[in-house]
Enzyme design. Structure first.
Site, mmCIF file in Angstrom:
data_model
loop_
_atom_site.group_PDB
_atom_site.id
_atom_site.type_symbol
_atom_site.label_atom_id
_atom_site.label_comp_id
_atom_site.label_asym_id
_atom_site.label_seq_id
_atom_site.Cartn_x
_atom_site.Cartn_y
_atom_site.Cartn_z
ATOM 1 N N ARG A 102 0.970 -0.944 0.207
ATOM 2 C CA ARG A 102 0.259 0.041 0.159
ATOM 3 C C ARG A 102 0.928 1.590 -0.021
ATOM 4 N NH1 ARG A 102 -4.989 1.786 -1.286
ATOM 5 N NH2 ARG A 102 -6.355 2.737 0.308
ATOM 6 N N THR A 378 -9.069 0.557 -10.066
ATOM 7 C CA THR A 378 -7.967 -0.476 -8.858
ATOM 8 C C THR A 378 -8.342 -1.765 -10.158
ATOM 9 O OG1 THR A 378 -9.250 -0.040 -7.232
ATOM 10 C CG2 THR A 378 -8.380 -1.976 -7.138
ATOM 11 N N ASN A 398 -6.339 4.503 -6.918
ATOM 12 C CA ASN A 398 -6.861 5.134 -6.833
ATOM 13 C C ASN A 398 -8.080 5.421 -7.500
ATOM 14 O OD1 ASN A 398 -9.163 5.350 -4.387
ATOM 15 N ND2 ASN A 398 -8.651 7.552 -4.253
ATOM 16 N N SER A 449 -7.835 0.663 2.751
ATOM 17 C CA SER A 449 -8.210 0.517 1.542
ATOM 18 C C SER A 449 -9.286 -0.422 2.077
ATOM 19 C CB SER A 449 -7.161 0.109 1.088
ATOM 20 O OG SER A 449 -7.626 -1.166 -0.425
ATOM 21 N N GLY A 470 -13.606 0.102 -5.296
ATOM 22 C CA GLY A 470 -13.174 0.818 -4.191
ATOM 23 C C GLY A 470 -14.033 0.404 -3.489
HETATM 24 N N1 GLY Z 1 -8.889 2.843 -3.272
HETATM 25 C C1 GLY Z 1 -9.606 2.178 -2.789
HETATM 26 C C2 GLY Z 1 -8.821 1.228 -1.554
HETATM 27 O O1 GLY Z 1 -8.019 0.859 -1.652
HETATM 28 O O2 GLY Z 1 -10.369 1.387 -1.598
#
Ligand code: GLY
Length: 568
Positions: A102, A378, A398, A449, A470
């Site tokens: 991450r 994503t 993102n 996330s 998301g």
């Molecule tokens: N950027 C979306 C997530 O990591 O949930």
């Protein structure tokens, strides 16, 4: 009511942060001998073919996963990335682990960095331009995954992506549409527009696109690993692209970035073992709480069609996403996650569900919601090899094309993952998620996330899956998993079945076309649910090894994803 068999097996976070100079020894692979067999499911055909090629050359699932992820960084630039980050779950024989790559907040980040002088969130600042970008995790993370689980030389694994960038790839309709959709964002940054809006227009579908700057970066990465990106001229280019567009990323931020091996979040549900991502992703948390409540509520025994199951899905997600409010980077937060995932709390939460009535979300936790963006920047890939290894890997920028800033000379875009933090109290993020102080901005912190790469198994049957989307990632993943492990649907049916979603706030069920017939919709509304029609909930890629050893792969019909097996 059926007895609950839900047990969280590992509740204490166990992590291995890699120091700058020491790496754990490469894992030996008693179970892995190159067989040339395997299966891949992901978002683009060229990336699938990259993975299948690596498997045919005797690569492990991890080798192929890295090759697919890097190919996606070329052919799916709106989501695939070098400038973003992600998570991977790896099952190799009986061993299972997860890798957290991450992004992190830059060291110059601060709690109120997105607030203006009036104390309000500066519009767009966490989404567009340099300030929106976290420190990229993908270059170190993908290398680390290969280092620990790869069997082919690193250079071999990078080669397919390098070829696509250097020799060119065919622009898909989806890439054309994505550029068109984000034309305003891309046009704001001259370096970005020069590549992605040549002559002011999105690249034509069917045309061949070459990305020489990205090819040069991939060539250096193939030679020298993450050092080629996280230090030296590429790192300097990242820092100056960030600075030129209002950001605070420095070469020191890149130099100090480390991926983290974490114990998976493991639990049992419906007779299956499940391993998913623990914090800083909430994906595994939502899956574990949700499946735990459903099992306790006798979900498997309810009729497949009709309102009862859908009502319970909405109610368990409402509760799991309300608890998500307490979550953040495990290095900083104080909430007792073992309690929130423990049988007592899951039983208490499940007992609070009224089977005939929706619980207003405001009664579970105060807050307010807004519209959820459809942006799904994503990408998820699932890979199996012929020797028993499986990888589920989700990676992201993102929003589509991240913050829009292109690193000139290096050929890739920077993420806008800072928006996954709470940037102002009570302010929903890009996905409408209302989050808590545990997920506030702090130097070096990992933003919470929803990514949910997951591997589930029972006996010799194993499933690896996940999704973009998301906040909808865990709910899309969970519905496909339920179809596969409870209702035993064929892979294709499970992946394509219309889905619903609820995330506590906004207090509504999102429903895809075909998810609710008129009677079911009226019945849900009668129980107090507000319903919003949406185009799409997730885009699941899944591979499955059946107990006889046969491999299956499916990519979601909602997108242009591609799946296949070697030998096909
Ligand atoms: N950027 C979306 C997530 O990591 O949930």
């Amino acid at each position: 009511m059926r007895p609950a068999h839900f047990i969280v097996l590992f509740l204490v976070p166990a992590t291995l942060i890699l120091p700058s100079c020491a790496r754990p020894a490469r894992v030996s692979h008693p179970a892995i001998s190159p067989t040339g067999a395997g299966a891949v499911a992901c978002a683009e055909a060229a990336a699938r073919d990259a993975g299948l090629g690596i498997l045919r050359s005797g690569g492990s699932a991890a080798d192929a996963a890295v090759a697919v992820a890097l190919a996606l960084a070329v052919v799916q630039p709106n989501a695939g990335n070098l400038g973003g980050g992600g998570f991977a779950v790896v099952r190799s024989g009986e061993a299972i682990t997860t890798l957290d790559f991450r992004e992190t907040a830059p060291r110059a980040a601060s709690h109120d960095m997105f607030l203006g002088p009036d104390g309000k969130a500066m519009p767009g600042a966490s989404l567009v331009g340099g300030l929106a970008a976290g420190v990229p995790g993908s270059p170190s993370g993908l290398f680390e995954l290969h280092h620990r689980h790869g069997v082919l030389p690193w250079r071999t694994v990078v080669e397919p992506a390098l070829r696509l960038a250097r020799d060119g790839f065919t622009v898909s309709q989806r890439l054309h549409d994505a550029v068109e959709w984000e034309r305003d964002l891309l046009a704001r940054f001259p370096e970005t527009a020069a590549v992605w809006l040549p002559r002011g227009k999105p690249p034509e579908p069917g045309s061949v696109m070459k990305l020489p700057e990205l090819a040069a970066t991939l060539a250096a990465y193939a030679e020298r690993g993450p050092e080629a990106i996280m230090s030296g001229p590429v790192a300097a280019a990242v820092a100056s692209a960030s600075r030129d567009h209002g950001g605070v990323l420095t070469t020191a931020d890149l130099r100090d970035y480390r991926p983290v091996w974490r114990e998976p979040l493991r639990f049992r549900a419906f007779g299956w073992e499940v391993a998913s991502m623990r914090l800083p992703s909430s994906g595994g948390f939502i899956l574990a709480q949700g499946l735990g409540m459903l099992e306790r509520l006798g979900w498997a025994g309810l009729p497949r069609a009709g309102v009862d199951r859908l009502h319970l899905l909405a109610e368990v997600w409402r509760r799991a996403y309300a608890d998500r409010f307490l979550l953040g980077d495990p290095a900083r937060m104080t909430a007792d996650v073992s309690r929130l995932l423990g049988p007592a709390w899951i039983a208490e939460r499940a007992a609070g569900i009224d089977r005939a009535r929706a619980t207003p979300s405001a009664q579970l936790h105060p807050g307010s919601g807004n519209e959820i963006s459809e942006a799904a920047a994503t990408t998820h890939l699932s890979v199996a090899d012929g020797a028993g290894e499986m990888v589920a890997l989700t990676s992201t920028l993102n929003g589509w094309f991240g913050c829009g800033v292109y690193v000139k000379g290096a050929g890739f875009l920077l993420n806008n993952e800072m928006d996954d933090f709470v940037i102002a109290p009570g302010r929903p993020n890009l996905f409408g998620l209302v989050q808590g102080e545990a997920n506030s901005v702090a130097p070096g912190a990992r933003m919470l996330s929803s990514m949910c790469p997951t591997i589930a198994w029972r006996g010799d049957e194993t499933i690896a899956l996940g999704s973009p989307g998301g906040s909808r990632i865990p709910t899309a993943t969970m519905q496909v998993l339920l179809d596969l492990i409870v209702d035993r649907d064929p892979l294709r049916v499970a992946v394509d079945r219309p889905r619903i979603h609820h995330q506590w706030l906004p207090d509504e069920i999102s429903a895809e076309p075909g998810a609710l017939d008129g009677t079911t919709r009226a019945a849900l509304e009668g129980r107090g649910h507000a319903i919003r029609d949406v185009e799409q909930i997730g885009e699941v890629s899944v591979v499955r090894r059946l107990s006889g050893g046969e491999l299956e792969a499916a990519a979601d019909a909602r997108g242009p994803g591609a799946a296949g097996r070697t030998g096909q």
